[in-house]
Enzyme design. Structure first.
Site, PDB file in Angstrom:
ATOM      1  N   GLY A 170       0.805  -1.223   0.000  1.00 19.21           N
ATOM      2  CA  GLY A 170       0.000   0.000   0.000  1.00 19.21           C
ATOM      3  C   GLY A 170       0.830   1.262   0.000  1.00 19.21           C
ATOM      4  N   LEU A 201      -3.923  -5.323  -5.848  1.00 21.48           N
ATOM      5  CA  LEU A 201      -2.859  -4.326  -5.683  1.00 21.48           C
ATOM      6  C   LEU A 201      -1.668  -4.897  -4.913  1.00 21.48           C
ATOM      7  CD1 LEU A 201      -2.345  -1.338  -6.305  1.00 21.48           C
ATOM      8  CD2 LEU A 201      -3.123  -0.839  -3.988  1.00 21.48           C
ATOM      9  N   ASP A 202      -0.475  -4.728  -5.471  1.00 17.25           N
ATOM     10  CA  ASP A 202       0.768  -5.148  -4.824  1.00 17.25           C
ATOM     11  C   ASP A 202       0.846  -6.650  -4.585  1.00 17.25           C
ATOM     12  OD1 ASP A 202       1.244  -2.453  -4.773  1.00 17.25           O
ATOM     13  OD2 ASP A 202       0.834  -2.204  -2.644  1.00 17.25           O
ATOM     14  N   GLU A 203       0.006  -7.414  -5.272  1.00 19.88           N
ATOM     15  CA  GLU A 203      -0.007  -8.858  -5.039  1.00 19.88           C
ATOM     16  C   GLU A 203       0.457  -9.651  -6.251  1.00 19.88           C
ATOM     17  OE1 GLU A 203      -0.602 -10.410  -2.310  1.00 19.88           O
ATOM     18  OE2 GLU A 203      -1.617  -8.961  -1.019  1.00 19.88           O
ATOM     19  N   ARG A 228       4.627 -16.850  -2.105  1.00 21.16           N
ATOM     20  CA  ARG A 228       4.570 -15.470  -2.596  1.00 21.16           C
ATOM     21  C   ARG A 228       5.627 -15.210  -3.659  1.00 21.16           C
ATOM     22  NH1 ARG A 228       3.700 -11.896  -4.854  1.00 21.16           N
ATOM     23  NH2 ARG A 228       3.197  -9.729  -4.352  1.00 21.16           N
TER      24      ARG A 228
END
Lengths: 291, 291, 291, 291
Positions: A209, A235-237, B219
Site C-alpha cells: 500500500g 494491488l501489490d499482489e 509469494r
C-alpha cells in the site's frame, strides 16, 4: 547475463507446463530437425509438492530464421501442444519489445530506463512515455521519445484510461509503471492486452500500500527495499520479478529512506525490464521463474 | 565493533530522553569532574517530526570505577534526571550480562551462540539453557552449561511458565529465544523483569506469524530474511534490533529456503545479542537506536 | 545520513590528532561557552596498536554563526591546538563545496552526479565539467553547467594540466574524477590545492591498474566492485572512502561485468562525494574515518 | 539449490569441451534411448573470445541406474568422446563423496562443516579430520569422526606429507583445507589424486598471502571477504569456486575484522564444498562454472 544473441537468426523458445518425461529431448529433436543449433538452455522443474511444473528457455541459432519461423512453429505446436500438452512461445531475438513507460512526477526510475536504453543496455524500443503530469515532458523529448500528457482527474479516470488505451493499442508489447502514482483499474488491465510491470517502493509483502518509507521508519526496520512485479487486479499482489534491499539505520530520516530506496528502485526496475524483454521471466501462477 | 573496553575500570553511560541543549556538555562535565576519560561517544537525535528524542552512549575509563560508582551515579542523577529530565543507565563494562537461552528442537541458533561464547566473541555469561524438549540437553551440557527441560503441555502452560520464572528469577539479565517455538504469555513477560530477544525467521513485517518460509515460497519472493527483536505482548511487533536477508530463486524449495534462512537467523541473532550485551541498543518506543 | 542541518546557523567542527584525555569535554565546553548547541556528535579512536588517534565530528547550531565564526575559531585554536595539540576544521554548513568533475567519454558516473545534484541529493555546487573529449558537452550544458574541453595530447600533457589548473584555481573545493581516463601528474596534484576523488572500477587492492573487468573475468572472481578514493601520487593507492561489490557468474561476459560494475561505480562515487561534502570523511594517513 | 535428487536411480552427467552444434541434442538422445528421464539441465557456453567452451550438467532419473551404468557409460563414450570430442563424467547421485578435512587450531570452519553434515545439509561422508595440532581432537571425535594428529615439523614436512598421503590414499574423494595453516607441497598435490579446496581469508586477488586482515586494516578497505578455491601449485591462484564479503568500518579493529571475516569464511567454504559434492562446479582452466 551472457552473450546477447539478439542479432538476426537467433530465436528464443519458452516452454512451460506440467512436468513429464521427454520434454527436453523432444525440444532438442524438433530444433535439430529444423537445422537449429542450441546456444543456451535453462530448465527448471518445481517439485512435486508445488504441482510438478516444467519450465525451459532455449536460445538457438537458425540461418534464415524468419523464413522458417512458420514451419518451426507448426512442428512445435504438434510436438509440444498436441503430444505433450505444453504451452510454448517462439520469439525472434531481433524483434525488440516495444515499451510504454508511465510516470507521474518522480524522475529517477524513468531517467534510468531512458539512459540505459541510450547506452545500449536495454534491448527494447521505447515507443512512448505517458504521464498524468506535464512536468517530465522536456526531459523525455530530449531523448527523442514521444511524451503524452494524459491528466487523470478524480472523476474522469475512466476517460483518462480510455485515452491511454488508445495510445497503447497495437503500439506496445509492455507497459512499465516507473513510479506512476495512479492505480490502474481492472478494466484497463483487461483491455491493455500486454503485461504491465510496476516498481513498488518496499520489499513486498512488507508495507503493502501507500507510504512504505514512512511506515518503514515507524516500524524501525534495518533494511529498505524495492520490488518489481507484474500488475494484477490485486494491488501489490502480482508475481514478483525482482527485489533488492539496502541497509538503513536510526540515523536515516524518512527522506533518507526515500533517497536510499530510490537507488534500489531504479536498479530493481531496470533488471526486471531487461529480463522480461529478454524473455527470461516465466509467470507461474503468482510466482515467476527467472532464468 | 571497536575496542572492547570490557576490562575493569571501563564504564558505559546510556542517556536518553527529550532532546534539549547542553546534554552532551553536561555529561562531559560530570564525567570530567569525577576523573573519567571519555573513550568513545555515540550520539543521535531523532528529528523534530519524530518528537525530538536524544540518545547517547558514552564509554569512559575511570580508575577504581567500582569504588566511585555510587558517587558518579548520584552526580548523574542530579544533573541528568533532576536538571535535564533525562533517563540514564550506568554500567560497569566488566559486569557481563547473564543469559538464559530458550530453545525447542532446532539447534542452529543455540549452537552458534554457544560456539561464539566459547570463542570469546560474546561478552556474556550463559547461565542456563531452557527447553520444552529434552533433545538438546547433551549438546548443551558438553559446553558445561546447565540445561533445564521444562515441558510445555497444552493445558499446563501457566505451570510451565511459572517453573521457567523460578529458574530465571535473580539469575539472568537477558532471555534469548533461539528458535523457541512457544509463545510467551503477557503474564510471563510482565514478571520476567529482564529484556527478551527473539529471532523471527522472516524479514519482518513481511510474513508475520507462522510458516514464513512456506509463505515466502508461495509469494515468490526473491530474498528471505531474519529479524531479531525485543519481545512484547504484540507477537512479532516488538522493536527490531537487527535484520538481514539472503538471495533465493525459483530453484529453491521450501527446505532450501529454511536452510539458507537458518544461516541468516544465526548471524542476525548473534549480532543482536552481542550488541545488546555491549549496551549498544537503546529502545525508543517501538524502534531502536543501535550504536 | 541524518538530518541535513545544512541551513544557516549550522556549523561542523572536525577535530583530529593524538588521542588524550579531555578532548570531548573541551570541545563541548568551548562550544557551550559560545552559545552553540550540539546537534550531533560522532567520535572514534583508533586503538593503541594503530597509534592512538582521535577523531570527532560535531554538528552544532549557533544563532548568527557567520558573525561569531572568527571568535569561535580563535577560541578553538587556543584550546584545541595550543593546549591539546590537535588539528581542527570549522565549517559553515550553508557553504556548499564547489566541484569540478573530470570525465572522458563514459557518462554513467557523470550523469548520476548531475541528476542527484538536480534532485537536491548532493549539497554541492557543480562549478564546471572538464573533459579531454568533446563528446559529453551537450549533455552537461543541458544542466546549465559549464563544460570545458581540454584535449590531452600525448606530448602536451603538461600544457593541458596547466590549462586545467587555470580553470580550477580559486574556483573549486573538490575535483571529482568520474571515470577520467588520464593519470594526473604529481605536479598537478601538488598545485591543485584541493582534494581529488577518483572512482576506480575494481574492489581495490584487487586489480590495481588498467583493465580490471577483463582481468576479473580471467581470474574468475564471483564479485566485481568499485572503489572511491582520494588521489595521491601512488596510483590506486590513496585513502579509500567507499567500496561496494555486486555478484557475477560464469554467465557474465566482460561486457556484462562492465555493465554491472558501472552500477556499482556510480553508487559508490555518489556516496563518497556526498560524504566528503558533508565533512564526514577524515583522512588518517592512508586510511579514512567515515562518520 | 533445488530438489536434491540424491536418492538411488538418480544420475548426474557433466559434459565439457569445445562448443559445437548438436551436443545438447546428442545428450538428450542418448539418455532417452537408455530410458533416462531428464530432471534438470544447466548449460553454458563461454563466448567466442573466451575460446568457445561448452558446459552442461544434467540430472536424470533411470530405474536400475547401477545395473545400467556400464552400458550408458559406453554409449556416452562413443557419442560424446569419439564423435564430438567432448569430455564427460557420469556420477550416481547416491554415491556420496568422501571428505578429509585438514585443520590447524582454528575451529570455526571445521565446526560449521561437521554441524552441517550432522544436520543433513552436506551430502557427503566425512571420513577423517587431519591436523598438525592435537587441539581439536576431542571436538571432532564427539561427532564420531576419526581425528589424526600429524605434526608438521619444520624440517620434516616431507615425512608429514607422506603420512598424510598414506591416510588419504583410496579413502577420500576430496580434501578440504578448513583454515589449515600449512602450505601443501607440489609433490603432495601431484600425489593426492583428488581435488583440494581451500578457504582463503580474503577477497582474492586482494591480499594474497599471509595476514590479510592486518593488511586490510592498514589499507583501510570498507569490505572484507573470503574465497574458496581449488588448490594448485601457485599459492592463492587456483580456480575460485565462491566468494563473499561483509562491510567493515574504521571502528573495527583487526580482531573485529577477523571475527567478522570468520563468519564469511565458514559460509563461503560450506557453499563451495556443498556445490562441489553435488557436481555443480566445473573447472575451466583457471576459472570455474558453477551451476
Amino acid at each position: 547475463m551472457t552473450r546477447q544473441h539478439d542479432g538476426s537468426d537467433y530465436g528464443r523458445l519458452i516452454v512451460q507446463g506440467e512436468d513429464r518425461p521427454g520434454i527436453v529431448a523432444s525440444v532438442s529433436r524438433v530444433l535439430g530437425e529444423h537445422g537449429a543449433n542450441i546456444v543456451s538452455l535453462d530448465q527448471a522443474s518445481s517439485d512435486e509438492t508445488s504441482g510438478g511444473r516444467f519450465f525451459q528457455r532455449t536460445v538457438f541459432h537458425l540461418p534464415d530464421l524468419s523464413g522458417k519461423l512458420a514451419d518451426l512453429n507448426q512442428a512445435l505446436e504438434k510436438t509440444l501442444v498436441d503430444e505433450l500438452g505444453m504451452e510454448f512461445r517462439l520469439v525472434e531475438a531481433k524483434r525488440k519489445k516495444r515499451l510504454a513507460i508511465f510516470v507521474s512526477k518522480t524522475d529517477h526510475c524513468l531517467l534510468d530506463l531512458l539512459w540505459r536504453h541510450r547506452r545500449g543496455e536495454l534491448p527494447v524500443t521505447i515507443s512512448m512515455v505517458v504521464s498524468n503530469h506535464p512536468d517530465l515532458g522536456d526531459e523525455v523529448r530530449r531523448f527523442d521519445i514521444p511524451f503524452f500528457h494524459v491528466p487523470v482527474e478524480k472523476d474522469r479516470k475512466a476517460e483518462a484510461e480510455k485515452e491511454q488505451l488508445n495510445l497503447l493499442k497495437g503500439n506496445v508489447d509492455l507497459v512499465v509503471l516507473a513510479r506512476y502514482m495512479q492505480i490502474l483499474s481492472a478494466d484497463f488491465l483487461d483491455e491493455v492486452g500486454v503485461p504491465v510491470i510496476n516498481i513498488h517502493h518496499s520489499f513486498l509483502p512488507a508495507f503493502i500500500g501507500a507510504g512504505p518509507y514512512q511506515r518503514a521508519k515507524e516500524r524501525g526496520v534495518k533494511l529498505v527495499g524495492a520490488t518489481a512485479h507484474y500488475v494484477t487486479e490485486d494491488l501489490d499482489e502480482g508475481p514478483i520479478i525482482e527485489q533488492d534491499v539496502i541497509r538503513v539505520s536510526h540515523r536515516d530520516s524518512v527522506r533518507d529512506l526515500q533517497r536510499k530506496g530510490a537507488d534500489v528502485e531504479r536498479l530493481v526496475l531496470a533488471r526486471a525490464v531487461k529480463w522480461h524483454c529478454e524473455d527470461r521471466v516465466i509467470r507461474d501462477g503468482n510466482t515467476t521463474v527467472v532464468f
